[in-house]
Design a protein around this motif. Structure first.
Motif, PDB file in Angstrom:
ATOM      1  N   GLY A  14      -3.439   2.312   0.509  1.00 15.89           N
ATOM      2  CA  GLY A  14      -3.528   0.821   0.599  1.00 15.89           C
ATOM      3  C   GLY A  14      -4.008  -0.096   0.029  1.00 15.89           C
ATOM      4  O   GLY A  14      -4.069  -1.420   0.668  1.00 15.89           O
ATOM      5  N   VAL A  15      -5.423  -0.253   0.725  1.00 14.16           N
ATOM      6  CA  VAL A  15      -6.391  -1.498   0.677  1.00 14.16           C
ATOM      7  C   VAL A  15      -6.941  -1.069  -0.726  1.00 14.16           C
ATOM      8  O   VAL A  15      -7.247  -2.437  -1.476  1.00 14.16           O
ATOM      9  CB  VAL A  15      -6.658  -1.639   1.714  1.00 14.16           C
ATOM     10  CG1 VAL A  15      -8.079  -2.698   1.379  1.00 14.16           C
ATOM     11  CG2 VAL A  15      -6.193  -1.815   3.307  1.00 14.16           C
ATOM     12  N   GLN A  47       0.253  -6.757  -1.647  1.00 12.06           N
ATOM     13  CA  GLN A  47       0.727  -6.041  -1.490  1.00 12.06           C
ATOM     14  C   GLN A  47      -0.077  -4.238  -1.103  1.00 12.06           C
ATOM     15  O   GLN A  47       0.959  -3.441  -0.728  1.00 12.06           O
ATOM     16  CB  GLN A  47       0.112  -5.015  -3.163  1.00 12.06           C
ATOM     17  CG  GLN A  47       0.932  -5.840  -4.445  1.00 12.06           C
ATOM     18  CD  GLN A  47      -0.796  -5.969  -5.709  1.00 12.06           C
ATOM     19  OE1 GLN A  47      -1.087  -5.048  -5.727  1.00 12.06           O
ATOM     20  NE2 GLN A  47       0.066  -7.134  -6.349  1.00 12.06           N
ATOM     21  N   SER A  48      -0.331  -4.882   0.000  1.00 10.65           N
ATOM     22  CA  SER A  48      -1.291  -3.464   1.156  1.00 10.65           C
ATOM     23  C   SER A  48      -0.240  -3.940   1.792  1.00 10.65           C
ATOM     24  O   SER A  48       0.319  -2.654   2.232  1.00 10.65           O
ATOM     25  CB  SER A  48      -1.980  -3.724   1.911  1.00 10.65           C
ATOM     26  OG  SER A  48      -3.719  -4.111   0.475  1.00 10.65           O
ATOM     27  N   ALA A  90      -5.131   7.441   3.343  1.00  9.91           N
ATOM     28  CA  ALA A  90      -4.007   6.541   2.440  1.00  9.91           C
ATOM     29  C   ALA A  90      -4.045   5.251   3.260  1.00  9.91           C
ATOM     30  O   ALA A  90      -3.890   4.794   2.136  1.00  9.91           O
ATOM     31  CB  ALA A  90      -2.967   7.694   3.717  1.00  9.91           C
ATOM     32  N   ILE A  91      -4.965   5.717   3.992  1.00  8.18           N
ATOM     33  CA  ILE A  91      -5.343   3.861   4.187  1.00  8.18           C
ATOM     34  C   ILE A  91      -6.145   3.696   3.291  1.00  8.18           C
ATOM     35  O   ILE A  91      -5.893   2.182   3.121  1.00  8.18           O
ATOM     36  CB  ILE A  91      -5.674   3.865   5.537  1.00  8.18           C
ATOM     37  CG1 ILE A  91      -4.796   4.300   6.771  1.00  8.18           C
ATOM     38  CG2 ILE A  91      -7.042   2.763   5.255  1.00  8.18           C
ATOM     39  CD1 ILE A  91      -5.660   4.630   8.510  1.00  8.18           C
ATOM     40  N   TYR A  97       4.826   2.963   3.630  1.00  4.37           N
ATOM     41  CA  TYR A  97       3.643   4.414   4.465  1.00  4.37           C
ATOM     42  C   TYR A  97       4.459   4.713   5.667  1.00  4.37           C
ATOM     43  O   TYR A  97       5.094   5.870   6.260  1.00  4.37           O
ATOM     44  CB  TYR A  97       2.230   4.613   3.923  1.00  4.37           C
ATOM     45  CG  TYR A  97       1.910   5.548   4.253  1.00  4.37           C
ATOM     46  CD1 TYR A  97       1.432   6.375   4.382  1.00  4.37           C
ATOM     47  CD2 TYR A  97       0.976   5.521   5.466  1.00  4.37           C
ATOM     48  CE1 TYR A  97       0.966   7.431   4.120  1.00  4.37           C
ATOM     49  CE2 TYR A  97       0.559   6.275   6.639  1.00  4.37           C
ATOM     50  CZ  TYR A  97      -0.189   7.810   5.582  1.00  4.37           C
ATOM     51  OH  TYR A  97      -0.848   8.288   5.833  1.00  4.37           O
ATOM     52  N   LEU A 140       3.945  -2.358  -4.324  1.00  2.56           N
ATOM     53  CA  LEU A 140       3.454  -0.300  -3.616  1.00  2.56           C
ATOM     54  C   LEU A 140       4.665   0.225  -2.739  1.00  2.56           C
ATOM     55  O   LEU A 140       3.793   1.266  -2.629  1.00  2.56           O
ATOM     56  CB  LEU A 140       2.437  -0.890  -3.652  1.00  2.56           C
ATOM     57  CG  LEU A 140       1.029  -0.985  -4.048  1.00  2.56           C
ATOM     58  CD1 LEU A 140      -0.347  -1.105  -4.257  1.00  2.56           C
ATOM     59  CD2 LEU A 140       1.007  -0.145  -5.616  1.00  2.56           C
ATOM     60  N   LEU A 141       5.449  -0.168  -2.032  1.00  4.55           N
ATOM     61  CA  LEU A 141       6.155  -0.204  -1.760  1.00  4.55           C
ATOM     62  C   LEU A 141       7.021   1.304  -1.623  1.00  4.55           C
ATOM     63  O   LEU A 141       6.486   2.630  -1.360  1.00  4.55           O
ATOM     64  CB  LEU A 141       7.384  -0.568  -0.980  1.00  4.55           C
ATOM     65  CG  LEU A 141       8.612  -0.443   0.110  1.00  4.55           C
ATOM     66  CD1 LEU A 141       8.616  -1.610   0.986  1.00  4.55           C
ATOM     67  CD2 LEU A 141       9.583   0.321  -0.077  1.00  4.55           C
ATOM     68  N   GLY A 152       4.029   3.468  -1.715  1.00  5.60           N
ATOM     69  CA  GLY A 152       3.842   3.785  -0.140  1.00  5.60           C
ATOM     70  C   GLY A 152       4.678   4.899   0.979  1.00  5.60           C
ATOM     71  O   GLY A 152       4.140   5.914   1.286  1.00  5.60           O
ATOM     72  N   TYR A 186       2.507  -1.591   0.698  1.00  5.04           N
ATOM     73  CA  TYR A 186       2.368  -0.054   0.550  1.00  5.04           C
ATOM     74  C   TYR A 186       2.381   0.092   2.100  1.00  5.04           C
ATOM     75  O   TYR A 186       3.249   1.674   2.142  1.00  5.04           O
ATOM     76  CB  TYR A 186       0.870   0.473   0.293  1.00  5.04           C
ATOM     77  CG  TYR A 186       0.045   1.724   0.496  1.00  5.04           C
ATOM     78  CD1 TYR A 186       0.444   2.602  -0.408  1.00  5.04           C
ATOM     79  CD2 TYR A 186      -0.125   2.157   1.587  1.00  5.04           C
ATOM     80  CE1 TYR A 186      -0.211   3.686  -0.978  1.00  5.04           C
ATOM     81  CE2 TYR A 186      -1.035   2.943   1.870  1.00  5.04           C
ATOM     82  CZ  TYR A 186      -0.465   3.654   0.886  1.00  5.04           C
ATOM     83  OH  TYR A 186      -1.265   5.081   0.327  1.00  5.04           O
ATOM     84  N   PHE A 187       1.941  -0.283   3.214  1.00  5.39           N
ATOM     85  CA  PHE A 187       2.258  -0.023   4.228  1.00  5.39           C
ATOM     86  C   PHE A 187       2.925   0.073   5.485  1.00  5.39           C
ATOM     87  O   PHE A 187       3.660   1.025   5.942  1.00  5.39           O
ATOM     88  CB  PHE A 187       1.132  -0.972   5.458  1.00  5.39           C
ATOM     89  CG  PHE A 187      -0.803  -0.360   5.240  1.00  5.39           C
ATOM     90  CD1 PHE A 187      -1.253   1.215   4.964  1.00  5.39           C
ATOM     91  CD2 PHE A 187      -1.439  -1.330   4.919  1.00  5.39           C
ATOM     92  CE1 PHE A 187      -2.377   1.502   4.840  1.00  5.39           C
ATOM     93  CE2 PHE A 187      -2.752  -0.906   4.352  1.00  5.39           C
ATOM     94  CZ  PHE A 187      -2.945   0.339   4.260  1.00  5.39           C
TER      95      PHE A 187
END
Length: 140
Positions: A87-88, A115-116, A83-84, A123, A64-65, A68, A119-120
């Protein structure tokens, strides 16, 4: 953006190719899943040298990078609760679908966490680049 989400869905929801995988499998042990992925004990039958689970860990982190990274550019979401939530929520929804659809994959909280985190990281990197870009634009 749509391509990223479709690729993510295909990679994670495609049925397992292992005929011995049970249709629904759930693991709720975060720490043992993370550490166990790095252990050769789980993969002794395939002649483990490094631990094939390392690829699983890195793959889940990188999955998920890109999403993000794209979210702040596409929707101008800077420190937004949406957005948060994405990500979750996206990894949680994915793991629930893996279990509910009986894909033969193991639904684990370790996948959600990795994965979170990916993503973060994407982001945060995008927000940092946008700030640097804005400061250069103002200075120049």
């Amino acid at each position: 953006m749509v391509g990223n989400i479709l690729a993510y869905a295909l990679l994670t929801l495609w049925p397992s190719s292992n005929p011995f995988d049970p249709p629904r499998n759930l693991s709720l042990s975060l720490w043992s899943d993370l550490v166990g992925s790095l252990s050769c004990d789980m993969y002794a039958s395939v002649g483990c040298s490094i631990g094939p689970g390392l690829g699983n860990l890195v793959g889940n982190f990188l999955m998920l990078l890109p999403l993000g990274f794209i979210v702040p550019i596409r929707w101008r979401l800077q420190f937004s609760p949406w957005a948060i939530l994405a990500g979750v929520g996206i990894p949680i929804l994915n793991e629930c679908l893996q279990y509910a659809l009986g894909t033969g994959r193991i639904a684990t909280p370790a996948d959600v966490v990795l994965q979170s985190l990916g993503y973060f990281l994407g982001y945060g990197a995008c927000l940092a680049l946008l700030r640097v870009s804005d400061s250069h634009r103002m200075a120049g």
